[in-house]
Write an enzyme that holds these catalytic residues in place. Structure first.
Site, mmCIF file in Angstrom:
data_model
loop_
_atom_site.group_PDB
_atom_site.id
_atom_site.type_symbol
_atom_site.label_atom_id
_atom_site.label_comp_id
_atom_site.label_asym_id
_atom_site.label_seq_id
_atom_site.Cartn_x
_atom_site.Cartn_y
_atom_site.Cartn_z
ATOM 1 N N ASP A 104 0.876 -1.180 0.000
ATOM 2 C CA ASP A 104 0.000 0.000 0.000
ATOM 3 C C ASP A 104 0.910 1.227 0.000
ATOM 4 O OD1 ASP A 104 -1.792 2.114 1.112
ATOM 5 O OD2 ASP A 104 -3.229 0.501 1.227
ATOM 6 N N PHE A 153 -10.149 -0.085 -0.261
ATOM 7 C CA PHE A 153 -9.826 -1.024 0.813
ATOM 8 C C PHE A 153 -10.375 -2.389 0.453
ATOM 9 C CE2 PHE A 153 -9.852 -3.106 4.900
ATOM 10 C CZ PHE A 153 -8.589 -2.759 5.347
HETATM 11 P P1 XMP Z 1 1.509 -0.280 3.961
HETATM 12 O O1 XMP Z 1 0.753 1.009 3.838
HETATM 13 O O2 XMP Z 1 2.456 -0.317 5.112
HETATM 14 O O3 XMP Z 1 0.359 -1.338 4.279
HETATM 15 O O4 XMP Z 1 2.117 -0.681 2.634
HETATM 16 C C1 XMP Z 1 0.667 -2.640 4.293
HETATM 17 C C2 XMP Z 1 -0.248 -3.410 5.181
HETATM 18 O O5 XMP Z 1 -1.467 -2.705 5.477
HETATM 19 C C3 XMP Z 1 -2.552 -3.553 5.305
HETATM 20 N N1 XMP Z 1 -3.360 -3.048 4.196
HETATM 21 C C4 XMP Z 1 -4.538 -3.516 3.859
HETATM 22 N N2 XMP Z 1 -5.269 -4.492 4.406
HETATM 23 N N3 XMP Z 1 -6.929 -4.122 2.789
HETATM 24 C C5 XMP Z 1 -6.465 -4.785 3.864
HETATM 25 O O6 XMP Z 1 -7.146 -5.697 4.322
HETATM 26 C C6 XMP Z 1 -6.257 -3.112 2.186
HETATM 27 O O7 XMP Z 1 -6.713 -2.536 1.206
HETATM 28 C C7 XMP Z 1 -4.994 -2.804 2.761
HETATM 29 N N4 XMP Z 1 -4.056 -1.901 2.431
HETATM 30 C C8 XMP Z 1 -3.057 -2.095 3.341
HETATM 31 C C9 XMP Z 1 -2.005 -4.910 4.999
HETATM 32 O O8 XMP Z 1 -1.897 -5.662 6.180
HETATM 33 C C10 XMP Z 1 -0.659 -4.647 4.436
HETATM 34 O O9 XMP Z 1 0.272 -5.686 4.565
#
Ligand code: XMP
Length: 180
Positions: A104, A153
């Protein structure tokens, strides 16, 4: 569960097909006799993906476990990632592949990569099932990507909202009114 989804992004058959393709891509890079590969899953979101992916890999491998705490809220907004429990294997001079469910913003994976790089692995690569190009930095180092998705999400196939929906076999967009 399905009624909580605005729509399905990837049905289970498409996920399985792509996971098999990714395993083939990974096998090409590491070769078929890669006895030394250590796979480090980023828990807990990657567990379903990990289980399917490693069963498609035709070579010996080990799993190294470390625990990162992610965002404190129910969705991606806010909160930070930090190391909670250190890796349980020595990765020095070993080939390491990090496996995560979704890239993300990249905050979580950056912490994991920094932690692992400091232990001098022979190589360090990263594999994610999903990536949000709208959020992820363009130059974020990730070698294997399953699907690029919109900035919504998503839940299912290991991805959760408040620890729910991980067992839903498809990946879908959660209805925004459920977490707004
Ligand atoms: P970052 O922002 O650190 O996020 O790259 C990574 C972690 O955040 C969670 N994440 C999500 N979980 N739906 C989810 O269920 C989403 O759209 C989502 N976006 C981020 C996930 O645990 C990921 O490894």
């Amino acid at each position: 569960m399905q009624r909580d989804l605005a729509r399905i992004l990837f049905p289970r058959e498409r996920i399985q097909e792509r996971v098999r393709e990714m395993a083939a891509e990974i096998s090409t890079v590491y070769g078929e006799d890669s006895q030394g590969l250590i796979i480090v899953p980023v828990l807990s979101g990657s567990i379903i993906f990990l289980a399917d992916l490693i069963r498609c890999l035709p070579f010996m491998m080990k799993i190294g476990l470390m625990t990162i705490s992610r965002y404190r809220g129910a969705t991606t907004t806010g909160g930070e990632a930090r190391l909670i429990q250190d890796l349980n294997v020595d990765i020095r001079q070993r080939h390491v592949l990090v496996v995560d469910d979704i890239l993300d913003t990249g905050n979580t994976l950056r912490i994991v990569q920094d932690q692992l790089r400091g232990r001098q692995p022979a190589s360090l690569r990263t594999c994610v099932l999903l990536r949000k190009p709208a959020k992820a930095p363009k130059d974020f180092p990730v070698e294997f990507v399953g699907f690029d998705i919109e900035d919504a999400f998503v839940v299912g196939y290991g991805l959760d909202y408040n620890d729910l929906y991980r067992n839903w076999p498809d990946i879908g967009v959660l209805r925004p009114e459920l977490y707004a």
